[in-house]
Design a protein around this motif. Structure first.
Motif, mmCIF file in Angstrom:
data_model
loop_
_atom_site.group_PDB
_atom_site.id
_atom_site.type_symbol
_atom_site.label_atom_id
_atom_site.label_comp_id
_atom_site.label_asym_id
_atom_site.label_seq_id
_atom_site.Cartn_x
_atom_site.Cartn_y
_atom_site.Cartn_z
ATOM 1 N N TRP A 51 0.839 -1.206 0.000
ATOM 2 C CA TRP A 51 0.000 0.000 0.000
ATOM 3 C C TRP A 51 0.880 1.265 0.000
ATOM 4 O O TRP A 51 0.681 2.180 -0.798
ATOM 5 C CB TRP A 51 -0.901 -0.031 1.225
ATOM 6 N N GLY A 52 1.888 1.289 0.880
ATOM 7 C CA GLY A 52 2.715 2.477 0.997
ATOM 8 C C GLY A 52 3.551 2.762 -0.231
ATOM 9 O O GLY A 52 3.581 3.903 -0.723
ATOM 10 N N ALA A 53 4.241 1.744 -0.744
ATOM 11 C CA ALA A 53 5.178 1.967 -1.845
ATOM 12 C C ALA A 53 4.544 1.828 -3.226
ATOM 13 O O ALA A 53 4.876 2.563 -4.155
ATOM 14 C CB ALA A 53 6.360 1.002 -1.716
ATOM 15 N N MET A 54 3.631 0.872 -3.359
ATOM 16 C CA MET A 54 3.037 0.615 -4.675
ATOM 17 C C MET A 54 1.772 1.431 -4.927
ATOM 18 O O MET A 54 1.370 1.618 -6.072
ATOM 19 C CB MET A 54 2.692 -0.875 -4.822
ATOM 20 N N LEU A 55 1.148 1.861 -3.840
ATOM 21 C CA LEU A 55 -0.126 2.563 -3.964
ATOM 22 C C LEU A 55 -1.124 1.716 -4.753
ATOM 23 O O LEU A 55 -1.199 0.508 -4.551
ATOM 24 C CB LEU A 55 0.099 3.946 -4.581
ATOM 25 N N ILE A 56 -1.868 2.323 -5.650
ATOM 26 C CA ILE A 56 -2.946 1.587 -6.322
ATOM 27 C C ILE A 56 -2.409 0.485 -7.239
ATOM 28 O O ILE A 56 -3.120 -0.461 -7.582
ATOM 29 C CB ILE A 56 -3.865 2.554 -7.087
ATOM 30 N N ARG A 57 -1.131 0.580 -7.614
ATOM 31 C CA ARG A 57 -0.548 -0.455 -8.477
ATOM 32 C C ARG A 57 -0.546 -1.825 -7.806
ATOM 33 O O ARG A 57 -0.441 -2.852 -8.470
ATOM 34 C CB ARG A 57 0.882 -0.078 -8.862
ATOM 35 N N ALA A 58 -0.655 -1.843 -6.477
ATOM 36 C CA ALA A 58 -0.586 -3.110 -5.755
ATOM 37 C C ALA A 58 -1.737 -4.050 -6.094
ATOM 38 O O ALA A 58 -1.611 -5.267 -5.915
ATOM 39 C CB ALA A 58 -0.560 -2.848 -4.246
ATOM 40 N N TRP A 59 -2.865 -3.510 -6.578
ATOM 41 C CA TRP A 59 -3.953 -4.404 -6.973
ATOM 42 C C TRP A 59 -3.465 -5.405 -8.017
ATOM 43 O O TRP A 59 -3.841 -6.586 -7.985
ATOM 44 C CB TRP A 59 -5.137 -3.611 -7.529
ATOM 45 N N ASN A 60 -2.597 -4.976 -8.906
ATOM 46 C CA ASN A 60 -2.009 -5.876 -9.903
ATOM 47 C C ASN A 60 -0.653 -6.405 -9.446
ATOM 48 O O ASN A 60 -0.417 -7.612 -9.426
ATOM 49 C CB ASN A 60 -1.844 -5.156 -11.251
ATOM 50 N N ASP A 61 0.236 -5.504 -9.056
ATOM 51 C CA ASP A 61 1.624 -5.886 -8.808
ATOM 52 C C ASP A 61 1.779 -6.765 -7.561
ATOM 53 O O ASP A 61 2.697 -7.591 -7.499
ATOM 54 C CB ASP A 61 2.496 -4.639 -8.674
ATOM 55 N N ALA A 62 0.937 -6.581 -6.571
ATOM 56 C CA ALA A 62 1.010 -7.402 -5.356
ATOM 57 C C ALA A 62 -0.061 -8.490 -5.329
ATOM 58 O O ALA A 62 -0.161 -9.234 -4.349
ATOM 59 C CB ALA A 62 0.874 -6.519 -4.119
ATOM 60 N N GLY A 63 -0.867 -8.578 -6.390
ATOM 61 C CA GLY A 63 -1.856 -9.651 -6.473
ATOM 62 C C GLY A 63 -3.045 -9.499 -5.566
ATOM 63 O O GLY A 63 -3.724 -10.481 -5.231
ATOM 64 N N TRP A 64 -3.363 -8.258 -5.176
ATOM 65 C CA TRP A 64 -4.484 -8.079 -4.250
ATOM 66 C C TRP A 64 -5.802 -8.614 -4.806
ATOM 67 O O TRP A 64 -6.601 -9.190 -4.069
ATOM 68 C CB TRP A 64 -4.659 -6.593 -3.942
ATOM 69 N N MET A 65 -6.013 -8.428 -6.101
ATOM 70 C CA MET A 65 -7.310 -8.821 -6.669
ATOM 71 C C MET A 65 -7.512 -10.335 -6.671
ATOM 72 O O MET A 65 -8.647 -10.813 -6.727
ATOM 73 C CB MET A 65 -7.445 -8.268 -8.091
ATOM 74 N N ASP A 66 -6.422 -11.088 -6.568
ATOM 75 C CA ASP A 66 -6.522 -12.545 -6.599
ATOM 76 C C ASP A 66 -6.604 -13.174 -5.213
ATOM 77 O O ASP A 66 -6.734 -14.394 -5.090
ATOM 78 C CB ASP A 66 -5.307 -13.139 -7.336
ATOM 79 N N LEU A 67 -6.495 -12.350 -4.159
ATOM 80 C CA LEU A 67 -6.412 -12.890 -2.804
ATOM 81 C C LEU A 67 -7.641 -13.703 -2.406
ATOM 82 O O LEU A 67 -7.522 -14.739 -1.749
ATOM 83 C CB LEU A 67 -6.215 -11.754 -1.790
ATOM 84 N N SER A 68 -8.828 -13.243 -2.767
ATOM 85 C CA SER A 68 -10.055 -13.920 -2.315
ATOM 86 C C SER A 68 -10.095 -15.369 -2.783
ATOM 87 O O SER A 68 -10.471 -16.266 -2.017
ATOM 88 C CB SER A 68 -11.285 -13.163 -2.828
ATOM 89 N N GLY A 69 -9.715 -15.603 -4.036
ATOM 90 C CA GLY A 69 -9.696 -16.969 -4.545
ATOM 91 C C GLY A 69 -8.524 -17.770 -4.026
ATOM 92 O O GLY A 69 -8.651 -18.962 -3.722
ATOM 93 N N LYS A 70 -7.367 -17.132 -3.894
ATOM 94 C CA LYS A 70 -6.180 -17.823 -3.378
ATOM 95 C C LYS A 70 -6.416 -18.330 -1.962
ATOM 96 O O LYS A 70 -6.148 -19.499 -1.642
ATOM 97 C CB LYS A 70 -4.987 -16.870 -3.402
ATOM 98 N N VAL A 71 -6.911 -17.453 -1.105
ATOM 99 C CA VAL A 71 -7.173 -17.853 0.275
ATOM 100 C C VAL A 71 -8.329 -18.856 0.326
ATOM 101 O O VAL A 71 -8.324 -19.799 1.133
ATOM 102 C CB VAL A 71 -7.455 -16.620 1.157
ATOM 103 N N GLY A 72 -9.298 -18.693 -0.559
ATOM 104 C CA GLY A 72 -10.396 -19.661 -0.634
ATOM 105 C C GLY A 72 -9.907 -21.063 -0.924
ATOM 106 O O GLY A 72 -10.358 -22.037 -0.312
ATOM 107 N N ASP A 73 -8.961 -21.188 -1.840
ATOM 108 C CA ASP A 73 -8.428 -22.514 -2.157
ATOM 109 C C ASP A 73 -7.666 -23.106 -0.977
ATOM 110 O O ASP A 73 -7.692 -24.328 -0.749
ATOM 111 C CB ASP A 73 -7.516 -22.433 -3.381
ATOM 112 N N ARG A 74 -6.991 -22.267 -0.207
ATOM 113 C CA ARG A 74 -6.273 -22.772 0.974
ATOM 114 C C ARG A 74 -7.260 -23.301 2.016
ATOM 115 O O ARG A 74 -7.023 -24.341 2.638
ATOM 116 C CB ARG A 74 -5.406 -21.672 1.577
ATOM 117 N N ILE A 75 -8.358 -22.585 2.214
ATOM 118 C CA ILE A 75 -9.383 -23.070 3.140
ATOM 119 C C ILE A 75 -10.053 -24.310 2.576
ATOM 120 O O ILE A 75 -10.395 -25.245 3.318
ATOM 121 C CB ILE A 75 -10.406 -21.963 3.429
ATOM 122 N N GLY A 76 -10.231 -24.341 1.262
ATOM 123 C CA GLY A 76 -10.857 -25.497 0.632
ATOM 124 C C GLY A 76 -10.177 -26.800 0.988
ATOM 125 O O GLY A 76 -10.830 -27.837 1.180
#
Length: 404
Positions: A51-76
């Motif tokens: 958030w601090g260094a990447m700002l809005i770019r983190a949605w892509n560069d840090a994979g924020w948009m994929d977190l919901s499915g990634k964590v879902g598979d781990r719980i799965g």
């Protein structure tokens, strides 16, 4: 002195992965799991380096948009669900609203949502509110937990149950009830709030239609951690979410004026993902890497059986509220006493943390990842001191906060 076992070594290793306060025996992980040691650093990294260094770019560069499915598979993996069938989003109540509406519409010729009187109140509230607002004569019908099987008939559209009773720890037979519901033409929703991370769950193997659960109990994702939702593959592309938010759209950044649901489990998303909470939950799940749920369940039974034996031997004034059969309960033990609230406050003041559920239930959770047999014996001994000396009989132990 007992010989250490492989399980002793396993659970000593997982215990070391938690930041547990000194002098505390924590038996409330069925309400809020303790802090895993790696979570603070992960959240700090997300805040500062992403958030601090990447700002809005983190949605892509840090994979924020994929977190919901990634964590879902781990719980799965912990609930017997295949990749692509679990999504982490929103709260348990909101996820229940989504899947209950979906199930009712899949079985629209029937009118009854069947649940039990021991279900967690929010589940019943959601069903009451939704059925009251849908067209037709929809209704919620509740029966005693032991009467669920007999109540499944050709009027039932959806059977909606929590596998493990939040008060007593009584456990429904998921396989038997799911089978009976399907034989009668009904769909099934399971709330796994007190199951995920506590015992073996096999959603795919038992043919469950939908499931929901929270991330902050046995999964240790932190207060208010996002919840998860499961949809069986056979239903995913046939449901139209009532909560049709932009993140569940087939192309969120096309900004179409009309809603088109995303394919598969992605359509169960609604709004912008809570990134900091998702990162905390993702880090917390590291403790589960390589852990066999069968070993967790076996250890849970050992701990709960030991606690029941120790408490019943030393505290005859307490009445067991949980099933005596270990296979018929989850990873908690509950006792009843008319002064249950004050007794629990006296225990908390002495470093044994459980919780209280109205009207008279003292509730103790046993998470093998960090609770040891010696903790169980010490907690029972302190409880015996509180009971023998009526140490609970003080005015300050009767003062109730907003959370009990």
């Amino acid at each position: 002195m007992p010989t250490p076992t492989d399980d002793d070594a396993l659970f000593a290793g997982t215990r070391a992965m938690f930041a547990l306060p000194d002098g505390v025996i924590y038996l409330d992980g069925n309400s809020l799991g303790p802090l895993p040691s790696n979570v603070a650093a992960r959240v700090a990294r997300t805040v500062q380096a992403e958030w601090g260094a990447m700002l809005i770019r983190a949605w892509n560069d840090a994979g924020w948009m994929d977190l919901s499915g990634k964590v879902g598979d781990r719980i799965g993996r912990l609930i017997g669900a295949a990749a692509g069938t679990v999504m982490v989003a929103d709260t348990t109540s909101i996820n229940l609203f989504k899947v209950l509406d979906a199930a009712i519409h899949l079985n629209s010729e029937r009118s009854v949502v069947l649940s039990d009187t021991g279900n967690f109140p929010t589940d019943l509230y959601i069903a009451q509110g939704l059925t009251a607002r849908l067209p037709g004569r929809r209704m919620l019908r509740t029966v005693a937990p032991e009467d669920v099987m007999a109540a499944i008939d050709d009027t039932v559209a959806v059977v909606m149950l929590t596998e493990v009773d939040y008060r007593t720890g009584r456990r429904h037979d998921m396989r038997a009830i799911t089978g009976a519901a399907h034989d009668a033409g009904a769909l099934v929703i399971w709330d796994l709030a007190h199951s995920a991370g506590a015992l073996e769950v096999d959603l795919a193997g038992t043919g469950v239609d939908f499931a929901v659960g929270c991330g902050y109990k046995y999964l240790n994702g932190g207060p208010g951690a996002p919840a998860f939702v499961y949809v069986a593959p056979r239903h995913q592309d046939g449901i139209a979410p009532l909560l049709s938010g932009w993140i569940g759209h087939a192309a969120p950044f096309a900004f179409d004026p009309d809603y088109r649901p995303a394919p598969g489990i992605d359509r169960m998303r609604v709004g912008t993902p809570p990134v900091l909470s998702l990162e905390a939950l993702d880090a917390a799940l590291d403790v589960w890497d390589g852990i066999d749920l069968a070993r967790v369940r076996a250890r849970s039974i050992l701990l709960t059986e030991l606690f029941i034996a120790e408490v019943e031997a030393a505290c005859p004034a307490l009445t067991l509220a949980s099933p005596r059969d270990a296979q018929a309960r989850g990873s908690q033990v509950s006792f009843r006493h008319e002064e249950g609230f004050a007794i629990m406050q006296a225990l908390v003041a002495r470093g044994v943390i459980g919780d209280f559920r109205a009207p008279d239930v003292l509730r103790f959770g046993f998470a093998p990842l960090y609770v040891r047999p010696e903790d169980v014996k010490s907690a029972a001994a302190i409880l015996a001191e509180v009971m023998d000396g009526r140490l609970w009989d003080r005015s300050e132990y009767r003062l109730r906060g907003r959370v009990t």
